[in-house]
Design a protein around this motif. Structure first.
Motif, PDB file in Angstrom:
ATOM      1  N   GLY A 123       0.772  -1.150   0.012  1.00 21.31           N
ATOM      2  CA  GLY A 123       0.041   0.004   0.086  1.00 21.31           C
ATOM      3  C   GLY A 123       0.801   1.250  -0.121  1.00 21.31           C
ATOM      4  N   ALA A 124       0.616   2.139   0.956  1.00 15.85           N
ATOM      5  CA  ALA A 124       1.243   3.283   1.308  1.00 15.85           C
ATOM      6  C   ALA A 124       2.441   3.156   2.320  1.00 15.85           C
ATOM      7  CB  ALA A 124       0.614   4.412   1.422  1.00 15.85           C
ATOM      8  N   GLY A 125       2.938   1.957   2.329  1.00 22.47           N
ATOM      9  CA  GLY A 125       3.880   1.932   3.113  1.00 22.47           C
ATOM     10  C   GLY A 125       4.881   0.543   2.883  1.00 22.47           C
ATOM     11  N   TRP A 146      25.845 -17.434  21.259  1.00 22.38           N
ATOM     12  CA  TRP A 146      24.704 -16.411  20.951  1.00 22.38           C
ATOM     13  C   TRP A 146      24.312 -17.087  19.673  1.00 22.38           C
ATOM     14  CZ3 TRP A 146      22.803 -12.676  23.702  1.00 22.38           C
ATOM     15  CH2 TRP A 146      23.329 -12.006  24.793  1.00 22.38           C
ATOM     16  N   ILE A 147      23.255 -17.614  19.767  1.00 26.82           N
ATOM     17  CA  ILE A 147      22.588 -18.354  18.554  1.00 26.82           C
ATOM     18  C   ILE A 147      20.960 -17.809  18.591  1.00 26.82           C
ATOM     19  CG2 ILE A 147      21.352 -20.515  17.531  1.00 26.82           C
ATOM     20  CD1 ILE A 147      23.707 -21.934  19.559  1.00 26.82           C
ATOM     21  N   PHE A 148      20.743 -16.970  17.283  1.00 30.34           N
ATOM     22  CA  PHE A 148      19.574 -16.405  17.339  1.00 30.34           C
ATOM     23  C   PHE A 148      18.525 -17.072  16.618  1.00 30.34           C
ATOM     24  CE2 PHE A 148      22.561 -12.760  18.002  1.00 30.34           C
ATOM     25  CZ  PHE A 148      22.259 -12.465  19.226  1.00 30.34           C
ATOM     26  N   ASP A 149      17.258 -17.048  17.022  1.00 28.61           N
ATOM     27  CA  ASP A 149      15.906 -17.570  16.161  1.00 28.61           C
ATOM     28  C   ASP A 149      14.851 -16.573  16.469  1.00 28.61           C
ATOM     29  OD1 ASP A 149      16.648 -20.456  15.271  1.00 28.61           O
ATOM     30  OD2 ASP A 149      17.435 -20.693  17.077  1.00 28.61           O
ATOM     31  N   GLY A 150      13.956 -16.614  15.466  1.00 30.34           N
ATOM     32  CA  GLY A 150      12.979 -15.693  15.558  1.00 30.34           C
ATOM     33  C   GLY A 150      12.536 -14.838  14.590  1.00 30.34           C
ATOM     34  N   GLU A 151      11.665 -14.205  14.683  1.00 28.69           N
ATOM     35  CA  GLU A 151      11.185 -13.279  13.687  1.00 28.69           C
ATOM     36  C   GLU A 151      10.674 -11.948  14.089  1.00 28.69           C
ATOM     37  OE1 GLU A 151       9.369 -14.563   9.559  1.00 28.69           O
ATOM     38  OE2 GLU A 151       7.723 -14.215  10.912  1.00 28.69           O
ATOM     39  N   VAL A 152      11.023 -10.950  13.466  1.00 29.91           N
ATOM     40  CA  VAL A 152      10.335  -9.452  13.639  1.00 29.91           C
ATOM     41  C   VAL A 152      10.046  -8.957  12.341  1.00 29.91           C
ATOM     42  CG1 VAL A 152      10.780  -7.070  14.416  1.00 29.91           C
ATOM     43  CG2 VAL A 152      11.807  -9.178  15.935  1.00 29.91           C
ATOM     44  N   ILE A 153       8.628  -8.587  12.303  1.00 33.44           N
ATOM     45  CA  ILE A 153       8.052  -7.850  11.291  1.00 33.44           C
ATOM     46  C   ILE A 153       7.679  -6.436  11.576  1.00 33.44           C
ATOM     47  CG2 ILE A 153       5.861  -8.058   9.819  1.00 33.44           C
ATOM     48  CD1 ILE A 153       5.846 -11.012  10.234  1.00 33.44           C
ATOM     49  N   THR A 154       8.245  -5.641  10.805  1.00 33.72           N
ATOM     50  CA  THR A 154       7.826  -4.170  10.857  1.00 33.72           C
ATOM     51  C   THR A 154       6.961  -3.771   9.867  1.00 33.72           C
ATOM     52  OG1 THR A 154      10.040  -3.978  11.645  1.00 33.72           O
ATOM     53  CG2 THR A 154       8.931  -1.955  11.145  1.00 33.72           C
ATOM     54  N   ARG A 155       5.984  -2.866  10.196  1.00 33.24           N
ATOM     55  CA  ARG A 155       4.827  -2.382   9.252  1.00 33.24           C
ATOM     56  C   ARG A 155       5.101  -0.812   9.407  1.00 33.24           C
ATOM     57  NH1 ARG A 155       2.162  -6.927  10.772  1.00 33.24           N
ATOM     58  NH2 ARG A 155       1.968  -8.761   9.218  1.00 33.24           N
ATOM     59  N   SER A 156       5.247  -0.225   8.302  1.00 30.24           N
ATOM     60  CA  SER A 156       5.454   1.172   8.427  1.00 30.24           C
ATOM     61  C   SER A 156       4.752   1.929   7.247  1.00 30.24           C
ATOM     62  CB  SER A 156       7.028   1.595   8.724  1.00 30.24           C
ATOM     63  OG  SER A 156       7.372   1.374   7.377  1.00 30.24           O
ATOM     64  N   ASN A 157       4.680   3.478   7.571  1.00 30.14           N
ATOM     65  CA  ASN A 157       4.273   4.021   6.279  1.00 30.14           C
ATOM     66  C   ASN A 157       5.336   4.539   5.433  1.00 30.14           C
ATOM     67  OD1 ASN A 157       5.218   6.097   7.808  1.00 30.14           O
ATOM     68  ND2 ASN A 157       3.080   6.807   8.560  1.00 30.14           N
ATOM     69  N   MET A 158       5.239   5.377   4.536  1.00 31.86           N
ATOM     70  CA  MET A 158       6.423   6.034   3.861  1.00 31.86           C
ATOM     71  C   MET A 158       7.369   6.940   4.551  1.00 31.86           C
ATOM     72  SD  MET A 158       6.161   4.246   1.184  1.00 31.86           S
ATOM     73  CE  MET A 158       6.686   4.582  -0.352  1.00 31.86           C
ATOM     74  N   VAL A 159       6.929   7.417   5.620  1.00 29.60           N
ATOM     75  CA  VAL A 159       7.916   8.056   6.403  1.00 29.60           C
ATOM     76  C   VAL A 159       8.494   7.314   7.475  1.00 29.60           C
ATOM     77  CG1 VAL A 159       7.075  10.575   5.668  1.00 29.60           C
ATOM     78  CG2 VAL A 159       6.105   9.442   7.641  1.00 29.60           C
ATOM     79  N   GLN A 160       8.472   5.946   7.381  1.00 28.81           N
ATOM     80  CA  GLN A 160       8.854   4.967   8.302  1.00 28.81           C
ATOM     81  C   GLN A 160       8.356   5.098   9.650  1.00 28.81           C
ATOM     82  OE1 GLN A 160      13.216   5.548   7.383  1.00 28.81           O
ATOM     83  NE2 GLN A 160      13.104   3.763   6.203  1.00 28.81           N
ATOM     84  N   ASN A 161       6.895   5.249   9.882  1.00 27.70           N
ATOM     85  CA  ASN A 161       6.661   5.282  11.189  1.00 27.70           C
ATOM     86  C   ASN A 161       5.667   4.236  11.186  1.00 27.70           C
ATOM     87  OD1 ASN A 161       7.434   8.002  11.780  1.00 27.70           O
ATOM     88  ND2 ASN A 161       5.675   8.965  11.226  1.00 27.70           N
ATOM     89  N   GLY A 162       5.815   3.217  12.256  1.00 29.27           N
ATOM     90  CA  GLY A 162       4.945   2.130  12.193  1.00 29.27           C
ATOM     91  C   GLY A 162       5.054   1.587  13.782  1.00 29.27           C
ATOM     92  N   ASN A 163       5.017   0.166  13.615  1.00 27.13           N
ATOM     93  CA  ASN A 163       5.346  -0.746  14.674  1.00 27.13           C
ATOM     94  C   ASN A 163       5.965  -2.181  14.320  1.00 27.13           C
ATOM     95  OD1 ASN A 163       3.398  -2.348  13.380  1.00 27.13           O
ATOM     96  ND2 ASN A 163       1.513  -1.464  14.512  1.00 27.13           N
ATOM     97  N   PHE A 164       6.431  -2.847  15.396  1.00 32.61           N
ATOM     98  CA  PHE A 164       7.024  -4.120  15.239  1.00 32.61           C
ATOM     99  C   PHE A 164       6.353  -5.253  15.755  1.00 32.61           C
ATOM    100  CE2 PHE A 164      10.064  -0.640  16.107  1.00 32.61           C
ATOM    101  CZ  PHE A 164      11.079  -0.725  15.272  1.00 32.61           C
ATOM    102  N   LYS A 165       6.498  -6.438  15.387  1.00 30.98           N
ATOM    103  CA  LYS A 165       5.840  -7.553  15.940  1.00 30.98           C
ATOM    104  C   LYS A 165       6.661  -8.628  15.734  1.00 30.98           C
ATOM    105  CE  LYS A 165       1.255  -9.033  16.648  1.00 30.98           C
ATOM    106  NZ  LYS A 165       0.946  -8.638  17.950  1.00 30.98           N
ATOM    107  N   GLY A 166       6.787  -9.514  16.942  1.00 32.88           N
ATOM    108  CA  GLY A 166       7.516 -10.655  16.859  1.00 32.88           C
ATOM    109  C   GLY A 166       8.526 -10.739  18.051  1.00 32.88           C
TER     110      GLY A 166
END
Length: 172
Positions: A82-84, A100-120
């Motif tokens: 869309g617009a992000g 240090w072994i990393f596992d997992g996922e982070v999804i970031t949803r943002s608009n075109m000026v990079q404002n948004g939120n994280f999930k994960g």
């Protein structure tokens, strides 16, 4: 001799009470320390990503996977939605450094000026087990700008750590 044992017992009890008080106060401090180290280690893993480290927002659009020095992969994907944009960072048994072994996922949803939120959630296994949940952090201009990370270190209860810890982890 009896007086000496009473003093020793009193000292032991005072030390025990003092230590318990510090441990109760230190839960947040140790979660802050863990989160700071965790983020520094995680940030280091992301230096290998080509798209993520480009300067322009639209230049960051793309997909790539990099291998850890010792094991695993880090998957990066940015799609225009869309617009992000939607950014996915996925760690699978990723290890650059022993312990240090990393596992997992982070999804970031943002608009075109990079404002948004994280999930994960990203988990660390190995010598320093723990996990950080990103769900309560808000992004502005491409960086965490408010909220709390939920940090779980080993068997300790979940602690809230202010978003500024991440910003501190980026300082040289």
């Amino acid at each position: 001799m009896r007086h000496f044992f009473k003093q020793l017992l009193g000292l032991l009890i005072a030390t025990l009470l003092f230590t318990q008080g510090l441990m109760a106060q230190g839960t947040t401090a140790s979660a802050d320390d863990y989160a700071l180290t965790f983020f520094k280690k995680l940030n280091d893993t992301q230096t290998k990503l080509t798209y993520m480290n480009k300067s322009g927002a639209l230049e960051k659009v793309g997909t790539e996977t990099v291998n850890g020095k010792l094991s695993g992969t880090l998957f990066y994907d940015v799609k225009i939605k869309g617009a992000g944009a939607e950014v996915t960072l996925r760690y699978t048994n990723y290890c650059d450094e022993a312990g240090w072994i990393f596992d997992g996922e982070v999804i970031t949803r943002s608009n075109m000026v990079q404002n948004g939120n994280f999930k994960g959630i990203i988990k660390a296994n190995g010598d320093f087990p723990g996990e950080i949940c990103y769900d309560k952090v808000v992004m502005k201009k491409g960086m965490p700008a408010s909220g709390k990370y939920l940090v779980k270190v080993s068997s300790a209860p979940v602690a809230e750590v202010d978003y500024t810890i991440y910003l501190k982890s980026k300082e040289k």
